[in-house]
Design an enzyme around this catalytic site. Sequence first.
Site, PDB file in Angstrom:
ATOM      1  N   CYS A 166     -11.549  32.214  38.973  1.00 47.67           N
ATOM      2  CA  CYS A 166     -10.419  32.851  38.281  1.00 47.67           C
ATOM      3  C   CYS A 166     -10.884  34.132  37.585  1.00 47.67           C
ATOM      4  CB  CYS A 166      -9.815  31.879  37.272  1.00 47.67           C
ATOM      5  SG  CYS A 166      -8.436  32.595  36.355  1.00 47.67           S
ATOM      6  N   CYS A 176      -7.348  25.327  34.270  1.00 50.03           N
ATOM      7  CA  CYS A 176      -6.126  25.977  33.788  1.00 50.03           C
ATOM      8  C   CYS A 176      -4.854  25.498  34.472  1.00 50.03           C
ATOM      9  CB  CYS A 176      -6.256  27.495  33.861  1.00 50.03           C
ATOM     10  SG  CYS A 176      -6.882  28.075  35.431  1.00 50.03           S
TER      11      CYS A 176
END
EC number: 2.8.1.13
Length: 359
Positions: free
Chosen positions: A100, A197
């Site tokens: 990410c 996340c």
Amino acid sequence: MENKKVIVGISGGVDSSVSALLLKQQGYDVTGVFMKNWEEDDTDEFCSAEQDIADAQAVCDSIGIPFKKINFAAEYWDNVFEHFLIEYKAGRTPNPDILCNKEIKFKAFLSYVHLLGGDYIATGHYARTRVLEDGSVQLVKGLDDNKDQTYFLYTLGQEQLRQTIFPIGNIEKSKVREIAKENNLVTFDKKDSTGICFIGERKFKEFLSKFLPAQKGEIHDENGIKIGMHDGLMYYTIGQRQGLGIGGVKDRPEVPWFAAKKDLENNVLIAVQGHDHPLLFKQSLQAIELSWVAGMAPADKFRCAAKVRYRQKDQSCEVEVNQDGSVNVTFDQPQRAITPGQSVVFYIDDVCLGGGVII
């Protein structure tokens, strides 16, 4: 610094809130941007995401900086999540936070920052940068050793680091909360987010089964004797104790069982008894997909320290770079639960050299 424009990624947490505040106090022209990387599909997740957006907005209003939202869900799906699924399907345990940072925060977001006319990007990571005399930039551990996040940032290169500010890299976590409280930021006592996340706090197994069909199979001991059944190899990680479901095995001592190896060909999980069983330890590993912060490895062969997981203490080792760019790492001491798919990250003192993916 005068009128330099900084775009700070605001997550709705205390670290990014204080980062934005400090930049404003230092005289930068600051804009806060909330990155939405995942389209929630359940109510709890949706509410939690809405709360994060509301907190991010409240912080920006309180500091007196503009607030924007950007949706990277499509980029996230294509460049992070699909890779995550491929890795799990192959029996490895990927680290999506690293990907990410590489694909979203320091690539898609950085491009967006350029569109906004920003000079710098800033995040709430516990990390620092150090510019050397020759103009090259080092990635340096955060001052709070307990919170240092360079492990997740090792894929960043010179171009990205030159445009990055880590405002809280020189501050202890407790001090960050103190600053937030003194400045009446709503996030001052918000607990740190945990979990991946896109899964948040929800049950990992339940989440993964939505995307990947699981294939049940047998659990064997190190001698090939069946001792139980597993729900699908992708649900287990090397060194795992919880959730193996191995009860009292006849003629075996009441000692906990740990996942030691995945036999993908036969869909068998190999488990061993005891936290310190020899099969859980390895003295060497091979890693691919290397990223070097300086743009290249320090040498073909060098000594340094390494971590094979976040928050592990630095482990002394020797690194040998192969012709194909992969590396062989030999540790001074055997390492427990080296996990394929996770990253090995290299350090000399407080400088992060880079890292790669364990195979």
